[in-house]
Design an enzyme around this catalytic site. Structure first.
Site, PDB file in Angstrom:
ATOM      1  N   CYS A 298      42.927  -8.907  22.895  1.00  0.00           N
ATOM      2  CA  CYS A 298      41.917  -9.943  22.667  1.00  0.00           C
ATOM      3  C   CYS A 298      40.557  -9.421  23.078  1.00  0.00           C
ATOM      4  O   CYS A 298      40.047  -9.741  24.162  1.00  0.00           O
ATOM      5  CB  CYS A 298      42.260 -11.186  23.456  1.00  0.00           C
ATOM      6  SG  CYS A 298      43.592 -12.075  22.687  1.00  0.00           S
ATOM      7  N   GLU A 299      39.989  -8.602  22.221  1.00  0.00           N
ATOM      8  CA  GLU A 299      38.795  -7.846  22.577  1.00  0.00           C
ATOM      9  C   GLU A 299      38.263  -7.254  21.273  1.00  0.00           C
ATOM     10  O   GLU A 299      38.962  -6.482  20.624  1.00  0.00           O
ATOM     11  CB  GLU A 299      39.279  -6.722  23.510  1.00  0.00           C
ATOM     12  CG  GLU A 299      38.282  -5.978  24.296  1.00  0.00           C
ATOM     13  CD  GLU A 299      37.917  -6.680  25.599  1.00  0.00           C
ATOM     14  OE1 GLU A 299      36.714  -6.734  25.844  1.00  0.00           O
ATOM     15  OE2 GLU A 299      38.798  -7.143  26.321  1.00  0.00           O
TER      16      GLU A 299
ATOM     17  N   TYR B 143      44.925  12.569  27.397  1.00  0.00           N
ATOM     18  CA  TYR B 143      44.113  11.408  27.770  1.00  0.00           C
ATOM     19  C   TYR B 143      44.515  10.133  27.033  1.00  0.00           C
ATOM     20  O   TYR B 143      43.677   9.294  26.743  1.00  0.00           O
ATOM     21  CB  TYR B 143      42.620  11.707  27.561  1.00  0.00           C
ATOM     22  CG  TYR B 143      42.167  12.907  28.361  1.00  0.00           C
ATOM     23  CD1 TYR B 143      42.082  12.836  29.743  1.00  0.00           C
ATOM     24  CD2 TYR B 143      41.878  14.116  27.740  1.00  0.00           C
ATOM     25  CE1 TYR B 143      41.709  13.943  30.483  1.00  0.00           C
ATOM     26  CE2 TYR B 143      41.506  15.232  28.483  1.00  0.00           C
ATOM     27  CZ  TYR B 143      41.415  15.128  29.858  1.00  0.00           C
ATOM     28  OH  TYR B 143      41.062  16.220  30.582  1.00  0.00           O
TER      29      TYR B 143
ATOM     30  N   GLU C 120      40.869  26.075  33.771  1.00  0.00           N
ATOM     31  CA  GLU C 120      41.807  24.957  33.924  1.00  0.00           C
ATOM     32  C   GLU C 120      41.733  24.004  32.735  1.00  0.00           C
ATOM     33  O   GLU C 120      41.215  22.909  32.849  1.00  0.00           O
ATOM     34  CB  GLU C 120      41.594  24.232  35.259  1.00  0.00           C
ATOM     35  CG  GLU C 120      40.135  24.030  35.612  1.00  0.00           C
ATOM     36  CD  GLU C 120      39.895  23.463  37.002  1.00  0.00           C
ATOM     37  OE1 GLU C 120      40.719  23.692  37.891  1.00  0.00           O
ATOM     38  OE2 GLU C 120      38.869  22.798  37.168  1.00  0.00           O
ATOM     39  N   PRO C 121      42.277  24.430  31.605  1.00  0.00           N
ATOM     40  CA  PRO C 121      42.277  23.565  30.422  1.00  0.00           C
ATOM     41  C   PRO C 121      43.281  22.421  30.575  1.00  0.00           C
ATOM     42  O   PRO C 121      44.351  22.603  31.153  1.00  0.00           O
ATOM     43  CB  PRO C 121      42.735  24.511  29.316  1.00  0.00           C
ATOM     44  CG  PRO C 121      43.585  25.525  30.014  1.00  0.00           C
ATOM     45  CD  PRO C 121      42.954  25.710  31.373  1.00  0.00           C
TER      46      PRO C 121
HETATM   47  C1  LIG Z   1      38.873  17.101  33.216  1.00  0.00           C
HETATM   48  C2  LIG Z   1      38.823  18.365  33.948  1.00  0.00           C
HETATM   49  C3  LIG Z   1      39.428  19.511  33.421  1.00  0.00           C
HETATM   50  C4  LIG Z   1      40.090  19.542  32.068  1.00  0.00           C
HETATM   51  O1  LIG Z   1      39.236  19.239  31.029  1.00  0.00           O
HETATM   52  P1  LIG Z   1      39.762  19.374  29.514  1.00  0.00           P
HETATM   53  O2  LIG Z   1      38.620  18.956  28.694  1.00  0.00           O
HETATM   54  O3  LIG Z   1      40.933  18.472  29.384  1.00  0.00           O
HETATM   55  O4  LIG Z   1      40.146  20.805  29.320  1.00  0.00           O
HETATM   56  C5  LIG Z   1      39.411  20.658  34.176  1.00  0.00           C
HETATM   57  N1  LIG Z   1      38.818  20.683  35.400  1.00  0.00           N
HETATM   58  C6  LIG Z   1      38.230  19.599  35.939  1.00  0.00           C
HETATM   59  C7  LIG Z   1      37.622  19.687  37.269  1.00  0.00           C
HETATM   60  C8  LIG Z   1      38.204  18.414  35.229  1.00  0.00           C
HETATM   61  O5  LIG Z   1      37.601  17.347  35.762  1.00  0.00           O
END
Ligand SMILES: *Cc1c(COP(=O)(O)O)cnc(C)c1O
Length: 440
Positions: A362-363, A391, A291-292
């Protein structure tokens, strides 16, 4: 080419993305603005799908981790490309549902899903729940039972792996807030509970070891632990485990110094290793899922800002301030994430001005980068930050009441707004000017 083939410099010395002049895009859409190259996103999705089918088998389904970039249009693209998605909140589920994303292809993640979240997901027909803890397991079982359903689940397991990445984005250690650890015996306990919970259909295991991983080894290490555990649970408890989700975290190149992850080679190595481990442990090859998030969308993005001031502090440092910052991109403030920046309207000139790029909040910590080499910046120049597709939009806030920038998708030489810029009026949208007092 600058870092990726879809970033280039044209005859006028301007940075281009997907063949379009970023200086013109800034003039047309205003700044700050997030631009995304749709062709790049689609080609990454196709690469993952093709590799999954070739190495993991025809029923493999790569998922897009939608926390990396969540908006209606990205769900439409994922649906159109036949990809699955993972969602981590009811808000993400809601948007996916609204664009008609096939609910069967949704995996629902999260370490603290409320009863309302679980009910919503069941009622939407979400295909798979990645269950984090015992409380969630029993609530989900009850809610599914009450609906005459059985919830298809994977259990989130922490294999105890350190992928050598920043600690805020490392998630697979025993002391992680996510999942149940094998090392403490808690993973086995939750497997047994899942097998004995009415309304629960345990199908497999999930782990996610972290983010920005640049080689296959951490995945191979995780697979080794997960397959051995899977085999153990199949033998000891007759757990019908047929799916192994190894999470995301495939690394992305943000700067010249970073390497590029070979996605095809990594997936091939993972598949070969899982097959070998299954043979050694005498279990059937499970359906393998990755799951990328980042690696599908990060490099598609470029964010354009306008330079407002250049402040040289002799003997110390130079600040270049832009019309955005930690509100639209908190990643440097949070994790000191490295980026590549350049002056888009002078991209062919020497980058010899060393700058701390600051935002307008402002930080003091509101920075987008330090030690960045830029082409003699001046007020009015367009500063481009590359590789901002992941992100950034999804982590943006209205800190200092800054309206969030739009998302502009470009495809085949055309640009369209897919998320419009927030207005000042939007900033007032939730303020109640005429309160209704509750009676007690
Ligand atoms: C964040 C996350 C991803 C994706 O991570 P990447 O670094 O964006 O590929 C996949 N699975 C889970 C459970 C996550 O928390």
């Amino acid at each position: 080419m600058v870092l990726y083939p879809h970033f280039d410099i044209n005859g006028q010395g301007h940075l281009t993305v997907g063949g379009l002049d970023t200086v013109k895009l800034a003039a047309e859409f205003g700044t700050p603005v997030n631009i995304l190259d749709e062709n790049y996103i689609r080609s990454q999705i196709r690469l993952y799908k093709a590799c999954a089918a070739q190495y993991f088998g025809a029923d493999a389904l790569p998922l897009f981790a939608s926390k990396a970039l969540c908006c209606a249009e990205i769900y439409r693209i994922a649906a159109d490309e036949g990809m699955g998605i993972d969602c981590v909140s009811p808000g993400e589920l809601y948007i996916a549902g609204r664009v008609g994303f096939p609910a069967q292809r949704i995996y629902f993640h999260g370490n603290n899903k409320t009863d309302a979240d679980l009910a919503m997901a069941l009622d939407m027909g979400v295909g798979t729940f990645v269950v984090d803890n015992h409380e969630e397991l029993s609530s989900l079982g009850e809610l599914a039972n009450a609906r005459g359903m059985r919830a298809r689940i994977l259990l989130r397991i922490t294999p105890g792996i350190d992928p050598h990445t920043h600690k805020a984005i490392s998630t697979g250690g025993i002391d992680s807030k996510f999942g149940s650890a094998i090392g403490t015996g808690q993973a086995e306990q939750i497997v047994v509970s899942a097998l004995n919970t009415p309304g629960i259909d345990l199908q497999g295991l999930h782990c996610h070891i972290g983010s920005q991983i640049f080689d296959a080894q951490p995945f191979v290490d995780a697979a080794e632990i997960m397959v051995a555990f899977m085999a153990d649970m199949i033998r000891k408890h007759r757990a019908p485990l047929t799916e192994l989700n190894l999470g995301g975290g495939l690394g992305v190149r943000y700067t010249e110094e970073q390497s590029t992850l070979d996605i095809d080679g990594t997936m091939k190595t993972i598949a070969a290793k899982v097959r070998e481990l299954c043979r050694a442990n005498e279990i059937e090859m499970p359906r393998v899922i990755l799951e990328p998030g980042r690696s599908l969308v990060a490099a598609a993005g470029v964010t354009l800002y306008t330079v407002g001031s250049v402040k040289e502090i002799p003997g110390f440092k130079n600040y270049v301030s832009v019309d955005g910052g930690m509100a639209d991109n908190p990643r440097y403030a949070l994790y000191q994430s490295p980026y590549t920046a350049l002056i888009a309207n002078k991209a062919d000139r020497p980058a010899d001005f060393c700058a701390t790029v600051a935002g307008r909040c402002c930080e003091s910590g509101d920075l987008l980068g330090e030690g960045m080499l830029l082409q003699c910046p001046e007020r009015g120049d367009i500063l481009a930050m590359l590789v901002t597709g992941a992100y950034q939009h999804s982590m943006a806030s209205n800190y200092n009441k800054l309206p969030r920038p739009p998302l502009v998708m470009i495809k085949d030489g055309e640009a369209r707004v897919v998320v419009r810029r927030e207005t000042y009026e939007d900033l007032m949208a939730y303020d109640v000017t005429d309160p209704v007092f509750s009676t007690r």
